[in-house]
Structures are given as C-alpha cells and as structure tokens.
Scaffold this motif. Structure first.
Motif, PDB file in Angstrom:
ATOM      1  N   ARG A 114       8.958   2.183  -6.267  1.00  0.00           N
ATOM      2  CA  ARG A 114       8.883   1.786  -5.060  1.00  0.00           C
ATOM      3  C   ARG A 114       7.708   2.581  -4.434  1.00  0.00           C
ATOM      4  N   LEU A 115       7.045   1.763  -3.480  1.00  0.00           N
ATOM      5  CA  LEU A 115       5.820   2.438  -2.763  1.00  0.00           C
ATOM      6  C   LEU A 115       6.114   2.549  -1.198  1.00  0.00           C
ATOM      7  N   SER A 116       6.005   4.071  -0.916  1.00  0.00           N
ATOM      8  CA  SER A 116       6.790   4.124   0.260  1.00  0.00           C
ATOM      9  C   SER A 116       5.677   4.833   1.347  1.00  0.00           C
ATOM     10  N   LEU A 117       5.795   4.641   2.689  1.00  0.00           N
ATOM     11  CA  LEU A 117       4.703   4.896   3.449  1.00  0.00           C
ATOM     12  C   LEU A 117       5.301   5.909   4.570  1.00  0.00           C
ATOM     13  N   LEU A 134      -6.111  -3.429  -1.053  1.00  0.00           N
ATOM     14  CA  LEU A 134      -5.824  -3.322  -2.344  1.00  0.00           C
ATOM     15  C   LEU A 134      -4.581  -4.127  -2.906  1.00  0.00           C
ATOM     16  N   LEU A 135      -3.625  -4.194  -2.221  1.00  0.00           N
ATOM     17  CA  LEU A 135      -2.196  -4.811  -2.557  1.00  0.00           C
ATOM     18  C   LEU A 135      -2.157  -6.229  -1.818  1.00  0.00           C
ATOM     19  N   PRO A 136      -2.894  -7.108  -1.746  1.00  0.00           N
ATOM     20  CA  PRO A 136      -2.766  -8.375  -0.620  1.00  0.00           C
ATOM     21  C   PRO A 136      -1.443  -9.015  -1.194  1.00  0.00           C
ATOM     22  N   LEU A 179      -3.703   3.024  -7.425  1.00  0.00           N
ATOM     23  CA  LEU A 179      -4.984   3.208  -6.845  1.00  0.00           C
ATOM     24  C   LEU A 179      -4.836   3.113  -5.498  1.00  0.00           C
ATOM     25  N   ALA A 180      -3.807   2.664  -4.788  1.00  0.00           N
ATOM     26  CA  ALA A 180      -3.797   2.384  -3.438  1.00  0.00           C
ATOM     27  C   ALA A 180      -3.119   3.969  -2.742  1.00  0.00           C
ATOM     28  N   VAL A 181      -2.365   4.429  -3.665  1.00  0.00           N
ATOM     29  CA  VAL A 181      -2.087   5.707  -3.304  1.00  0.00           C
ATOM     30  C   VAL A 181      -3.266   6.776  -3.327  1.00  0.00           C
ATOM     31  N   ARG A 182      -3.946   6.386  -4.327  1.00  0.00           N
ATOM     32  CA  ARG A 182      -4.902   7.496  -4.714  1.00  0.00           C
ATOM     33  C   ARG A 182      -6.328   7.357  -3.629  1.00  0.00           C
ATOM     34  N   ALA A 221      -5.620   8.661   4.448  1.00  0.00           N
ATOM     35  CA  ALA A 221      -4.564   9.656   5.245  1.00  0.00           C
ATOM     36  C   ALA A 221      -3.600  10.142   4.221  1.00  0.00           C
ATOM     37  N   LEU A 222      -3.626   9.806   2.898  1.00  0.00           N
ATOM     38  CA  LEU A 222      -2.554  10.342   2.047  1.00  0.00           C
ATOM     39  C   LEU A 222      -1.217  10.160   2.449  1.00  0.00           C
ATOM     40  N   ALA A 223      -0.923   8.744   2.988  1.00  0.00           N
ATOM     41  CA  ALA A 223       0.315   8.482   3.515  1.00  0.00           C
ATOM     42  C   ALA A 223       1.081   7.603   2.676  1.00  0.00           C
ATOM     43  N   LEU A 224       0.795   7.277   1.376  1.00  0.00           N
ATOM     44  CA  LEU A 224       1.427   6.628   0.516  1.00  0.00           C
ATOM     45  C   LEU A 224       1.929   7.668  -0.647  1.00  0.00           C
TER      46      LEU A 224
END
Length: 485
Positions: free
Chosen positions: A422-425, A439-441, A469-472, A476-479
């Motif tokens: 899970r990718l969380s914001l 990055l994740l269309p 890659l989107a996390v890195r 804002a280091l929000a992922l």
C-alpha cells in the motif's frame, strides 16, 4: 500431480502403465501421424466439432481457416504456437500433457504446421515449475521428445514469467516477439498479426492433443463420446492438484466424488476468471461449455475448485482478489485502480464494514474498457461470489464476521501470498507537487487543487518499482510504502 480417468481413456491412454509415454509407445498406442492438407484438416476438425480448450471454446476449424486465409492473402508463411504457459493458479492439465504425454500435443501441433506450411512449432511454457525448482519436468520432457521424434520440423521453447496474465494469447505473442510478456494494450488478431507479425495459429496444449486424436482415430471414433454440442472428453484440474479426463456431459458432482470431494459451500468452475456455482446447481450441472454456461458459469480452462464449509468464503474471495490486483499488467485504469478497489471492497465485506453495494460498484468500473480480459474476468469472479454467498454477506454485515477462519484453501501461484503493498500519503506533509502522479499515471490521480485524490492506494506488483521511486522522489517526503495482510 495425480491423474485420473473417468470412463475409457482418450487423451490419457497409456498413463495406467507408463509415467511418461515416449514416442515409440505413443505410436504403438495411437499409430503414425498422417499428413494432411490445410483443407483436409479444416474439414476434419469441422466434422469433429472441435472446440478450443483454452477458455473461450472457440471452434478450432474457424481458427485454422482464418490463419489460412490470412497467409494466402498476404502470401506469407504461417506460424504455429502451443500455449502451455498456464499462469492460472489451480490449473495443471496442460503441464500434465507436456510432462507425461508430450507426443500427443506435438502431433497436433505438427499436423497443423505441415498443413499451414509453418517451418516450426513454438511452445510457450512458464519459466519455472510450480514448485519453484530449477529443474522443470516439462522442459526436460519436451527436450527428450524432440530427440525421440527425429522430426524435420523445428521446435522452439519460449519461457514466460509465471504470472496470471502471461497465459493470455497476446502476452505470449509479445513475449515470443521479444517484447514485454503482457497483453497488448489494443486487441489484435493473432491470425492476422502474430509471431513476427505473421498469421499465427495459437491454441493451448489440450486443443492440439484433441486435434491429434481426431487425425489419428477419425471423426466418427472421436465423436462416439459426446453431448449434443461437444464431442470427446474434457480435461479438468480439480482441487488444484488432480487432473481428470472425463467424457463431455459427465455430471460435475460425479467428478468431485471421484476425487473424494464434495460441492461444499460452492464450486468455482473456470478458475479466477470463472464463476461460482451454488451446491444445488453444482449437483445438476454437466461438463460441457453449453451446460456450464446455461448454469451461469464458464468451463474456461477446466479449473474446478470446490470450497469446503470450514473456511470463510468471503475471506477466500478477498485474498484471491488481492492476488489478482497484484497480477495486473499495469496498463489501464480498470486494472490499476479498479482491481485494488474491488479487493478492498471485499476486505470491507469480510469485516462487516460495508454491504455489497461498494463491491458491485467496483466490479462495474471500467467494464469492457480494459486493455485485456483481466479486469472483466476478475469482476465476473467477484460478482458471482456476491450472488452465491449472499447469505454470508448478510451475516458478516450483521455479526462482523461468520466465525470461520480464512484457511487459504483457494490456491495462489507458488510464492504468492494475499499480502498487498500500500502506498500511503501523509496529508500534513504533501505540498501538491504532483510528481507522484507523473511517476504513477493511472494509479494516482490529482484533484482540481493538484493533490492526490486518495490517501491510500494498493500497488500492483508490476508497479512496485515505480512506487518505490515515487517514495524516494517525493520532494515533501509525504509518501510511504507498507505491506499488509
């Protein structure tokens, strides 16, 4: 793998005495393979009313005629492909054929190749055994078969990733052509544009085995066992590990009893793109494409999975839907967003947090608009579960559960689990840069203010690297990524 035969063996002839039927034994049992023209082979398969055995039941003669017409019109050589990738968990019939009866499959493929003027037969198989072992008995059996046959026709093995979507015909053709082994984004006819862009006859291993039986014994003998709409026998994988050959028209419950199984809560027929049959329907349905369709199901690739009463049916369906979401090719919105939403809606059903309405809505999103059959097939599986397990849905909503554990009785691919990424914001950090959506269309959509619409998104396995890659890259280091059961 256990192999059983109900009635007189056809495809499984010789397995009562031999672990593997070599070429000399095959010829002794069936005779020498005749050579036929394309017109003769088309006529024979029409007389035998041979349906394809890969899922849709498309008439084999119509495939042959379509490839022949394309080849003649383009003045181009045809290609012949055997699809034995079998990415469906719980299916083992094509693997059994290539491992134990390879010459029956190769006879059918060679028959078609000679008739169409194809220079070789291409066989697509999974890149590893279901056990995960490096030594795959299918590869070894096929290599031995090439030496035993001493045929002038070439045989090429192509290995595909052991994934659910790898067994789709478009994915196999792309893999053979050196492209990504996923279904193409746009539908295309392999009879027009297949291997190397040439007209291609592509069917599964069982279909070619039946074509060989037709040629070796004739249409009259082949059709001596039949229903009104389907001749010959069917191969089934029952309970994930038992392969059964049974005459078309055999009662499903008779096959289950032969395997010491019962309908239980319901029987899944056709695999994870198939449909559930309630016990009373399973008790009366017979094994043919038409009869199973009339009962609201699909024979599909011959996967039969009875669900015992000891496990939570909604929990079993939810874990399979999580697996199917992770098996997405990552090419379209119905897969990227629709399947994770469908899996989440069933997880909410299990805990009693919601009723069936969100699941029904999720199953309808993108219907008929996917890049391949994966979202629609998964939605069929989910909708049939809601219909058959309706009382369980009510009990979970009322009681918060049914009191039964989720035992994991529905098979997943080796090494797969029902865990999901899970990718969380973190809303307190997000500044609306929008880089994650670039990055994740398709997986992340922005609202009108430029912020992600969803706080939590389930990530398909195919997009795990892009999510990391989107996390890195998030300024804002929000992922963050997490794994959940």
């Amino acid at each position: 793998m256990i192999t059983l035969t109900l009635g007189r063996p056809r495809l499984t002839t010789g397995l009562d005495e031999h672990e593997r039927v070599d070429h000399d034994t095959h010829v002794r049992l069936h005779g020498e393979l005749p050579k036929m023209t394309a017109d003769d082979l088309i006529t024979l398969t029409e007389l035998g009313a041979l349906p394809g055995r890969g899922g849709a039941g498309f008439p084999f003669a119509r495939k042959l005629r379509s490839v022949l017409r394309s080849a003649l019109r383009r003045r181009a050589p045809a290609r012949v492909v055997v699809n034995a990738v079998e990415g469906e968990p719980g299916s083992a019939k094509d693997r059994m054929l290539l491992e134990r009866l390879p010459h029956l499959v190769l006879d059918g493929a060679e028959l078609a190749a000679h008739a169409l003027g194809a220079p070789e037969v291409v066989v697509g198989i999974a890149d590893r055994a279901p056990s995960g072992a490096d030594d795959d008995p299918v590869r070894e059996s096929l290599r031995a078969a090439v030496a035993e046959r001493r045929s002038a026709l070439g045989l090429r093995l192509v290995q595909m990733p052991h994934r659910f979507v790898s067994g789709q015909s478009g994915a196999l053709v792309q893999g053979i052509n050196g492209g990504p082994p996923v279904p193409p984004g746009q539908p295309r006819r392999t009879s027009e544009n297949g291997v190397a862009g040439l007209p291609t006859l592509l069917s599964n291993a069982e279909t070619y085995a039946h074509a060989a039986l037709l040629a070796l014994g004739g249409a009259y003998q082949y059709a001596s066992v039949r229903t009104a709409d389907q001749p010959g026998t069917v191969l089934l994988t029952v309970g994930g590990s038992v392969v059964v050959e049974a005459p078309a028209g055999t009662p499903l419950v008779q096959v289950l009893h032969m395997c010491d199984m019962a309908p239980g809560q319901a029987v899944l027929v056709g695999g994870y793109h198939g449909a559930w049959l309630s016990p009373d329907v399973a008790d009366r349905v017979r094994l043919s494409h038409a009869d199973v369709a009339d009962a609201g199901g699909t024979l599909g690739a011959g996967v039969v999975l009875p669900l015992p009463r000891t496990t939570c049916p909604l929990g079993e369906v939810a874990r399979v839907l999580r697996y199917l979401a992770g098996e997405s090719a990552g090419q379209c919105g119905p897969c990227l967003r629709g399947l994770p939403a469908l899996a989440e809606s069933f997880s909410a059903l299990v805990t009693g947090e919601s009723g069936p309405e969100p699941a029904l809505a999720a199953a309808a999103v993108g219907e008929g608009r996917g890049a391949c059959a994966h979202p629609d097939g998964s939605a069929l599986f989910a909708r049939s579960a809601l219909a058959v397990f309706g009382e369980d849905v009510s009990e979970h909503a009322r009681e918060g559960g049914c009191g039964r554990p989720v035992s994991g009785l529905l098979p997943l691919a080796d090494g797969s689990t029902d865990r999901r990424t899970r990718l969380s914001l973190d809303w307190s950090r997000c500044d609306g840069h929008g880089l994650c959506a670039e990055l994740l269309p398709g997986l992340i959509r922005l609202d009108r203010n430029g912020y992600p619409e969803d706080q939590h998104v389930t990530v398909p396995d195919a997009l795990a690297a892009d999510a990391e890659l989107a996390v890195r890259m998030c300024p804002a280091l929000a992922l963050r990524l997490s794994s959940q059961g």
